[in-house]
Design a protein around this motif. Structure first.
Motif, PDB file in Angstrom:
ATOM      1  N   MET A 198       0.820  -1.213   0.000  1.00 56.78           N
ATOM      2  CA  MET A 198       0.000   0.000   0.000  1.00 56.78           C
ATOM      3  C   MET A 198       0.851   1.259   0.000  1.00 56.78           C
ATOM      4  O   MET A 198       0.484   2.274  -0.600  1.00 56.78           O
ATOM      5  CB  MET A 198      -0.933  -0.004   1.210  1.00 56.78           C
ATOM      6  N   THR A 199       1.998   1.224   0.669  1.00 57.01           N
ATOM      7  CA  THR A 199       2.807   2.440   0.806  1.00 57.01           C
ATOM      8  C   THR A 199       3.775   2.661  -0.348  1.00 57.01           C
ATOM      9  O   THR A 199       4.194   3.795  -0.597  1.00 57.01           O
ATOM     10  CB  THR A 199       3.608   2.411   2.123  1.00 57.01           C
ATOM     11  N   LEU A 200       4.152   1.598  -1.070  1.00 65.01           N
ATOM     12  CA  LEU A 200       5.187   1.725  -2.097  1.00 65.01           C
ATOM     13  C   LEU A 200       4.667   1.713  -3.531  1.00 65.01           C
ATOM     14  O   LEU A 200       5.235   2.361  -4.402  1.00 65.01           O
ATOM     15  CB  LEU A 200       6.211   0.585  -1.951  1.00 65.01           C
ATOM     16  N   ALA A 201       3.606   0.973  -3.799  1.00 64.04           N
ATOM     17  CA  ALA A 201       3.251   0.633  -5.179  1.00 64.04           C
ATOM     18  C   ALA A 201       2.548   1.750  -5.936  1.00 64.04           C
ATOM     19  O   ALA A 201       1.736   2.489  -5.377  1.00 64.04           O
ATOM     20  CB  ALA A 201       2.362  -0.611  -5.188  1.00 64.04           C
ATOM     21  N   ASP A 202       2.846   1.827  -7.243  1.00 66.00           N
ATOM     22  CA  ASP A 202       1.984   2.556  -8.170  1.00 66.00           C
ATOM     23  C   ASP A 202       0.747   1.704  -8.461  1.00 66.00           C
ATOM     24  O   ASP A 202      -0.369   2.203  -8.502  1.00 66.00           O
ATOM     25  CB  ASP A 202       2.713   2.837  -9.492  1.00 66.00           C
ATOM     26  N   ARG A 203       0.996   0.407  -8.678  1.00 66.23           N
ATOM     27  CA  ARG A 203      -0.095  -0.555  -8.856  1.00 66.23           C
ATOM     28  C   ARG A 203       0.217  -1.826  -8.075  1.00 66.23           C
ATOM     29  O   ARG A 203       1.374  -2.217  -7.952  1.00 66.23           O
ATOM     30  CB  ARG A 203      -0.305  -0.899 -10.333  1.00 66.23           C
ATOM     31  N   ILE A 204      -0.838  -2.454  -7.581  1.00 57.93           N
ATOM     32  CA  ILE A 204      -0.721  -3.715  -6.859  1.00 57.93           C
ATOM     33  C   ILE A 204      -1.373  -4.814  -7.689  1.00 57.93           C
ATOM     34  O   ILE A 204      -2.455  -4.619  -8.247  1.00 57.93           O
ATOM     35  CB  ILE A 204      -1.407  -3.625  -5.475  1.00 57.93           C
ATOM     36  N   VAL A 205      -0.701  -5.953  -7.767  1.00 54.94           N
ATOM     37  CA  VAL A 205      -1.255  -7.145  -8.411  1.00 54.94           C
ATOM     38  C   VAL A 205      -1.567  -8.142  -7.305  1.00 54.94           C
ATOM     39  O   VAL A 205      -0.651  -8.635  -6.635  1.00 54.94           O
ATOM     40  CB  VAL A 205      -0.259  -7.758  -9.415  1.00 54.94           C
ATOM     41  N   VAL A 206      -2.846  -8.425  -7.094  1.00 57.72           N
ATOM     42  CA  VAL A 206      -3.260  -9.372  -6.050  1.00 57.72           C
ATOM     43  C   VAL A 206      -3.405 -10.745  -6.689  1.00 57.72           C
ATOM     44  O   VAL A 206      -4.191 -10.926  -7.623  1.00 57.72           O
ATOM     45  CB  VAL A 206      -4.575  -8.951  -5.389  1.00 57.72           C
ATOM     46  N   LEU A 207      -2.637 -11.699  -6.170  1.00 60.31           N
ATOM     47  CA  LEU A 207      -2.631 -13.059  -6.717  1.00 60.31           C
ATOM     48  C   LEU A 207      -3.257 -14.041  -5.738  1.00 60.31           C
ATOM     49  O   LEU A 207      -3.123 -13.889  -4.510  1.00 60.31           O
ATOM     50  CB  LEU A 207      -1.195 -13.503  -7.016  1.00 60.31           C
ATOM     51  N   SER A 208      -3.923 -15.038  -6.281  1.00 60.86           N
ATOM     52  CA  SER A 208      -4.471 -16.126  -5.474  1.00 60.86           C
ATOM     53  C   SER A 208      -4.454 -17.395  -6.314  1.00 60.86           C
ATOM     54  O   SER A 208      -4.977 -17.405  -7.436  1.00 60.86           O
ATOM     55  CB  SER A 208      -5.906 -15.807  -5.038  1.00 60.86           C
ATOM     56  N   ALA A 209      -3.836 -18.439  -5.793  1.00 57.70           N
ATOM     57  CA  ALA A 209      -3.792 -19.743  -6.450  1.00 57.70           C
ATOM     58  C   ALA A 209      -3.325 -19.652  -7.904  1.00 57.70           C
ATOM     59  O   ALA A 209      -3.872 -20.296  -8.790  1.00 57.70           O
ATOM     60  CB  ALA A 209      -5.158 -20.408  -6.383  1.00 57.70           C
ATOM     61  N   GLY A 210      -2.306 -18.798  -8.159  1.00 50.15           N
ATOM     62  CA  GLY A 210      -1.719 -18.711  -9.485  1.00 50.15           C
ATOM     63  C   GLY A 210      -2.456 -17.845 -10.478  1.00 50.15           C
ATOM     64  O   GLY A 210      -2.086 -17.789 -11.652  1.00 50.15           O
ATOM     65  N   ARG A 211      -3.490 -17.148 -10.028  1.00 50.38           N
ATOM     66  CA  ARG A 211      -4.265 -16.271 -10.905  1.00 50.38           C
ATOM     67  C   ARG A 211      -4.281 -14.848 -10.348  1.00 50.38           C
ATOM     68  O   ARG A 211      -4.174 -14.643  -9.142  1.00 50.38           O
ATOM     69  CB  ARG A 211      -5.712 -16.759 -11.034  1.00 50.38           C
ATOM     70  N   ILE A 212      -4.442 -13.878 -11.253  1.00 53.66           N
ATOM     71  CA  ILE A 212      -4.599 -12.489 -10.827  1.00 53.66           C
ATOM     72  C   ILE A 212      -6.055 -12.252 -10.446  1.00 53.66           C
ATOM     73  O   ILE A 212      -6.961 -12.478 -11.249  1.00 53.66           O
ATOM     74  CB  ILE A 212      -4.170 -11.521 -11.940  1.00 53.66           C
TER      75      ILE A 212
END
Length: 349
Positions: A198-212
């Motif tokens: 939350m503090t560093l990213a321009d964008r965050i990619v949230v992954l779960s079980a190998g998928r975005i």
């Protein structure tokens, strides 16, 4: 330039698929962070970009060039690992310049690039020290400096702060943020710590079980999660989720209580952030409950409220609260910040 594109990339270990058709574009100079629970594939995906893991299917494009089959040395990327991996018998200066030395760079170039990296990371006074004479944060800066001198297309960070204590993590987050501003370089960063994301990213990619699950800015993911998984993964304390029904412009909680709501017809679960709940007199809010636990944090306090059949809610309030366990309270939700999800966990509003 440091644009990186992933096109339907997959990773198989025998019959087990751990990366399941990921499509993602990371723009030049962007700071992108991969987050997700342990085993979600975030480090594997980073290692595939670096060339340390073979890509089973799909393409990895670096600056318009198909790099899928290229070895790590040809990709022009620099990786910073969780372990510092510094040579203990070398000085800071020698550690930082080692890759240039092995590549046969002229001594003047080695000196110049090490000096530039040392200035950027505030390591000038430590150049003649050995790793054993440095703190954990200083060693991590040396490891980052070793990458900077190579002038890479992009930087890849694999949980670089996980070995540091809490105060050093805060310090190094600041260092990495300043470094990104100074270098204006593409950075891909893996962490399980959503505060770092939350503090560093321009964008965050949230992954779960190998998928975005979702890609977006920290604010987009916090305010508009695409599904229940993202809603509960992003945010600390996590979003409260309550079983509900929605019909005719109103929601009803499973344990009693409710109120008007726009949209979300057919929702089965209601989400509300801890800071979007106000304390009111019992009987005057959306639901009533009993204070179960008070967690004092100084400026803030978290109240865990037992709402009977509706479940427990966490509420963020002022640290000056005098409420103690057993106190009856009413809870009023901010209507603008209600989240509604269907039976599959997909966000409806």
């Amino acid at each position: 330039m440091g644009k990186i594109e992933l096109k339907a990339v997959e990773k198989w270990f025998g019959d087990i698929q751990v990366i399941k058709g990921v499509d993602l574009t990371i723009d030049d100079s962007e700071f992108v962070i991969f987050v997700g629970p342990s085993g979600c594939g975030k480090s594997t995906l980073l290692r595939m970009i670096a060339g340390l893991e073979e890509t089973s299917r799909g393409e990895i494009i670096i600056d318009g060039r198909d790099a899928t089959a290229e070895p790590p040395s040809k990709r022009g990327l620099a990786m910073v690992f969780q372990s510092y991996a510094l040579y203990p018998h070398m000085t800071v200066k020698e550690n930082m310049g080692f890759s240039l030395k092995t590549a046969g760079a002229p001594k003047a170039e080695q000196e110049e690039k090490v000096a530039e990296a040392a200035r950027a990371l505030r390591l000038e006074e430590y150049l003649e020290r050995r790793p054993k004479d440095l703190s954990g944060g200083q060693r991590q800066r040396v490891a980052i400096g070793r990458s900077i001198v190579r002038d890479p297309t992009a930087f890849l960070f694999d949980e670089p702060l996980s070995n540091l204590d809490a105060s050093l993590r805060v310090e190094m987050r600041y260092e990495i943020a300043k470094l990104h501003q100074a270098l204006d370089a593409t950075m891909i960063y893996v962490t399980h710590d959503q505060v770092e994301a939350m503090t560093l990213a321009d964008r965050i990619v949230v992954l779960s079980a190998g998928r975005i699950e979702q890609v977006g800015s920290p604010r987009e993911l916090y305010d508009h999660p695409a599904n229940l998984f993202v809603a509960q993964f992003i945010g600390s304390p996590k979003m409260n989720i309550l079983p509900c029904t929605v019909s005719d412009g109103a929601f009803a909680l499973a344990g009693g209580g409710g109120g008007p709501v726009s949209g979300g017809e057919g929702a089965t679960q209601l989400g509300i952030r801890p800071e979007a709940i106000d304390l009111v007199a019992p009987g005057t809010g959306h639901v009533d409950g009993i204070v179960d636990v008070t967690e004092y944090l100084g400026a803030d306090a978290y109240l865990i409220i037992d709402c009977g059949a509706s479940g427990s809610l966490t509420l963020r309030t002022d640290g000056e609260t005098t409420l103690t366990p057993g106190a009856p309270v009413g809870l009023k939700f901010d209507d603008r910040k209600l989240h509604l999800f269907d039976a599959e966990g997909v966000a409806l509003r």
